[in-house]
Design an enzyme around this catalytic site. Structure first.
Site, PDB file in Angstrom:
ATOM      1  N   ASP A  98      37.522  46.649  43.119  1.00  0.00           N
ATOM      2  CA  ASP A  98      36.421  46.643  42.068  1.00  0.00           C
ATOM      3  C   ASP A  98      35.550  46.301  42.012  1.00  0.00           C
ATOM      4  O   ASP A  98      35.841  44.861  41.563  1.00  0.00           O
ATOM      5  CB  ASP A  98      37.509  46.721  40.925  1.00  0.00           C
ATOM      6  CG  ASP A  98      37.170  47.876  39.365  1.00  0.00           C
ATOM      7  OD1 ASP A  98      35.899  47.733  39.562  1.00  0.00           O
ATOM      8  OD2 ASP A  98      37.544  46.580  38.774  1.00  0.00           O
ATOM      9  N   SER A 101      34.928  44.662  38.292  1.00  0.00           N
ATOM     10  CA  SER A 101      35.931  43.318  37.479  1.00  0.00           C
ATOM     11  C   SER A 101      35.916  42.008  38.737  1.00  0.00           C
ATOM     12  O   SER A 101      35.504  41.923  39.473  1.00  0.00           O
ATOM     13  CB  SER A 101      37.433  44.221  37.067  1.00  0.00           C
ATOM     14  OG  SER A 101      37.720  44.119  38.836  1.00  0.00           O
ATOM     15  N   ASN A 103      38.873  39.603  38.630  1.00  0.00           N
ATOM     16  CA  ASN A 103      40.635  39.017  38.504  1.00  0.00           C
ATOM     17  C   ASN A 103      41.405  40.194  39.613  1.00  0.00           C
ATOM     18  O   ASN A 103      41.159  40.928  39.776  1.00  0.00           O
ATOM     19  CB  ASN A 103      40.745  39.464  37.441  1.00  0.00           C
ATOM     20  CG  ASN A 103      40.604  38.139  36.347  1.00  0.00           C
ATOM     21  OD1 ASN A 103      39.647  38.376  35.734  1.00  0.00           O
ATOM     22  ND2 ASN A 103      41.060  37.057  35.892  1.00  0.00           N
ATOM     23  N   TRP A 105      45.292  40.956  39.773  1.00  0.00           N
ATOM     24  CA  TRP A 105      46.499  40.779  39.737  1.00  0.00           C
ATOM     25  C   TRP A 105      47.675  42.519  39.948  1.00  0.00           C
ATOM     26  O   TRP A 105      46.972  43.391  41.040  1.00  0.00           O
ATOM     27  CB  TRP A 105      46.554  41.420  38.624  1.00  0.00           C
ATOM     28  CG  TRP A 105      46.178  42.693  37.445  1.00  0.00           C
ATOM     29  CD1 TRP A 105      44.906  42.920  37.346  1.00  0.00           C
ATOM     30  CD2 TRP A 105      46.713  44.087  37.339  1.00  0.00           C
ATOM     31  NE1 TRP A 105      44.750  43.945  36.736  1.00  0.00           N
ATOM     32  CE2 TRP A 105      46.049  44.585  36.907  1.00  0.00           C
ATOM     33  CE3 TRP A 105      48.314  44.300  37.505  1.00  0.00           C
ATOM     34  CZ2 TRP A 105      46.577  46.290  36.364  1.00  0.00           C
ATOM     35  CZ3 TRP A 105      48.728  45.424  37.310  1.00  0.00           C
ATOM     36  CH2 TRP A 105      47.765  46.616  36.794  1.00  0.00           C
ATOM     37  N   TYR A 141      43.925  48.131  28.157  1.00  0.00           N
ATOM     38  CA  TYR A 141      42.942  49.545  28.821  1.00  0.00           C
ATOM     39  C   TYR A 141      43.042  50.266  27.780  1.00  0.00           C
ATOM     40  O   TYR A 141      44.097  50.375  26.570  1.00  0.00           O
ATOM     41  CB  TYR A 141      43.904  49.806  29.734  1.00  0.00           C
ATOM     42  CG  TYR A 141      44.551  49.107  30.908  1.00  0.00           C
ATOM     43  CD1 TYR A 141      43.009  48.905  31.894  1.00  0.00           C
ATOM     44  CD2 TYR A 141      45.066  48.043  30.988  1.00  0.00           C
ATOM     45  CE1 TYR A 141      43.190  48.444  33.420  1.00  0.00           C
ATOM     46  CE2 TYR A 141      45.201  47.360  31.554  1.00  0.00           C
ATOM     47  CZ  TYR A 141      44.521  47.156  32.953  1.00  0.00           C
ATOM     48  OH  TYR A 141      44.910  46.615  33.943  1.00  0.00           O
ATOM     49  N   ASP A 282      30.008  49.760  40.717  1.00  0.00           N
ATOM     50  CA  ASP A 282      31.289  49.828  39.902  1.00  0.00           C
ATOM     51  C   ASP A 282      31.665  50.272  40.989  1.00  0.00           C
ATOM     52  O   ASP A 282      32.096  51.607  41.074  1.00  0.00           O
ATOM     53  CB  ASP A 282      30.989  49.985  38.679  1.00  0.00           C
ATOM     54  CG  ASP A 282      32.093  49.573  38.458  1.00  0.00           C
ATOM     55  OD1 ASP A 282      33.893  49.460  39.464  1.00  0.00           O
ATOM     56  OD2 ASP A 282      33.176  49.745  37.100  1.00  0.00           O
ATOM     57  N   THR A 285      34.800  52.414  39.304  1.00  0.00           N
ATOM     58  CA  THR A 285      34.694  53.979  38.359  1.00  0.00           C
ATOM     59  C   THR A 285      34.444  55.170  39.295  1.00  0.00           C
ATOM     60  O   THR A 285      33.061  54.641  40.974  1.00  0.00           O
ATOM     61  CB  THR A 285      33.583  53.523  37.601  1.00  0.00           C
ATOM     62  OG1 THR A 285      33.444  52.371  36.803  1.00  0.00           O
ATOM     63  CG2 THR A 285      32.801  55.456  36.514  1.00  0.00           C
TER      64      THR A 285
END
Length: 411
Positions: A98, A101, A103, A105, A141, A282, A285
């Site tokens: 992505d 963003s 990070n 996880w 979210y 992005d 998206t």
């Protein structure tokens, strides 16, 4: 004549050998990871609206705890994801790569949420390279949230291994949206300024640890193809010219958080709907998201409602969406930014009342994109949609070179 034919054959062999050596040398610096897409995907008006609502949360910061808000799309949305490993020995995960963003996880093994039970989880006790951090980690979210703690471990993908990458180990996933996701977590590829808790993003660690020859990565996203799940490639360390047509059009990043750049103008047919607006590339998206004023103008062109739905009979006469970047036109035919469902059509262009555009997979699926971290710029070019991409590139060169060589031999 026989001597000329032999010379021509020798010339062809030499060209092929030289091209093969040159191609191998160029490709040696690139590291690839295949990206998949959700099988049996069909974009509908329902999941367009759902995706729009997810994106609205992603581009608003949670001011209560300072963490970025990101969406994890459900399985109906058109997202791309691929394999990574964490730990020693390797534990494997599917993550969404992505660029919106920063990070990384994944779910932790002590997560008891339903979504965690249906996905791969990280077991820190089984990794000899795990390093404790303990800082709380949380992301909110539109339909739920994830929370847990920060940890550090080796992260591998595309044949490379980042030592000591800090990531979020999620212990709670709230919201039904996570249960049916095809991927386990998210690997953010935005700039460090966007990362929660000052965590260094994975790609920046790839660069600082000398694992890639160039601080560049690129995406080739297929919106169609003979293989159902094959979605394209994420390439680390540069770009592959066989995957796009012509040269890359570069534009500078104007905000080194998101991959934000400036457009010249955007039009549909002869109607200019935007001038000098900022836009974000992005990969997390699936839609194109327009500022509200621009979306209102676009909706008026089609007599569409606030969700982008309108009556239609055919897309054959609908003009292209044209996005002009650094004086170059990037055209998206109507069949890619509008979906038809019976007597109705739905725009894959939506709005979340932001003052910039978000260029998701409706755009990125049509244009190969280079993310140049070192020079803080983006490069765009039309994707090469040929079935045999590298073969096509080879024959384009041969068509030019071979006749010239044979003419010289025969005269």
């Amino acid at each position: 004549m026989a001597r000329c034919q032999l010379k021509a054959m020798a010339l062809l062999a030499g060209i092929l050998i030289c091209m093969g050596v040159a191609t191998q040398a160029a490709q040696a610096a690139l590291h690839r990871i295949s990206v998949q897409r959700a099988p049996n995907f069909k974009r509908t008006h329902k999941n367009i609206v759902a995706e729009r609502d997810f994106v609205q949360q992603k581009y608003r910061l949670n001011t209560a705890n300072g963490y970025p808000v990101e969406p994890l799309s459900n399985y109906d949305n058109f997202q791309y994801y691929g394999n990574i490993s964490i730990g020693t020995p390797a534990q494997y995960f599917l993550v969404q790569f992505d660029t919106g963003s920063s990070n990384l996880w994944v779910p932790a093994s002590n997560c008891s949420s339903t979504a965690c039970l249906d996905h791969q989880t990280y077991n820190l006790s089984q990794s000899s390279t795990f390093a404790a951090n303990g800082t709380p980690f949380s992301i909110t979210y539109g339909t739920g949230s994830v929370s847990g703690f920060l940890a550090a471990d080796n992260v591998g993908f595309a044949g490379l291994t980042v030592q000591g990458q800090t990531f979020g180990a999620v212990t709670t996933e709230q919201g039904t949206n996570f249960v049916d996701a095809y991927f386990d977590g998210i690997l953010g590829m935005g700039f460090p300024a966007l990362a929660a808790d000052g965590v260094t993003p994975t790609f920046q660690n790839l660069v600082s640890q000398g694992l890639v020859q160039s601080p560049v990565f690129s995406f080739f996203l297929r919106d169609n193809g003979s293989t159902v799940n094959y979605g394209g490639e994420l390439i680390l360390g540069g770009s592959d010219p066989s995957l796009y047509v012509g040269g890359l059009t570069y534009t500078n990043v104007i905000q080194a958080e998101y991959w934000k750049f400036q457009t010249d103008y955007i039009k549909i047919g002869s109607t200019i709907v935007s001038t000098y607006d900022a836009a974000i590339a992005d990969t997390g998206t699936s839609l194109i998201i327009a500022p509200l004023a621009e979306y209102t103008l676009i909706a008026a062109l089609f007599n569409a409602n606030s969700d982008g739905l309108f009556q239609c009979t055919s897309l054959s006469s609908v003009p292209d969406l044209v996005i002009v970047i650094n004086a170059v036109e990037f055209r998206i035919p109507a069949k890619y930014y509008i979906i038809q469902e019976g007597d109705y059509c739905a725009l894959s262009i939506q709005s979340i009342n932001q003052d910039f555009w978000i260029m998701g997979d409706v755009f990125l699926g049509r244009f190969y994109t280079e993310f140049d971290v070192g020079n803080q710029r983006l490069g765009f070019a039309p994707v090469n949609s040929a079935d045999s991409l590298r073969g096509t590139a080879l024959w384009k060169i041969l068509v030019v070179v071979l006749p010239c060589g044979m003419w010289k031999l025969m005269n």
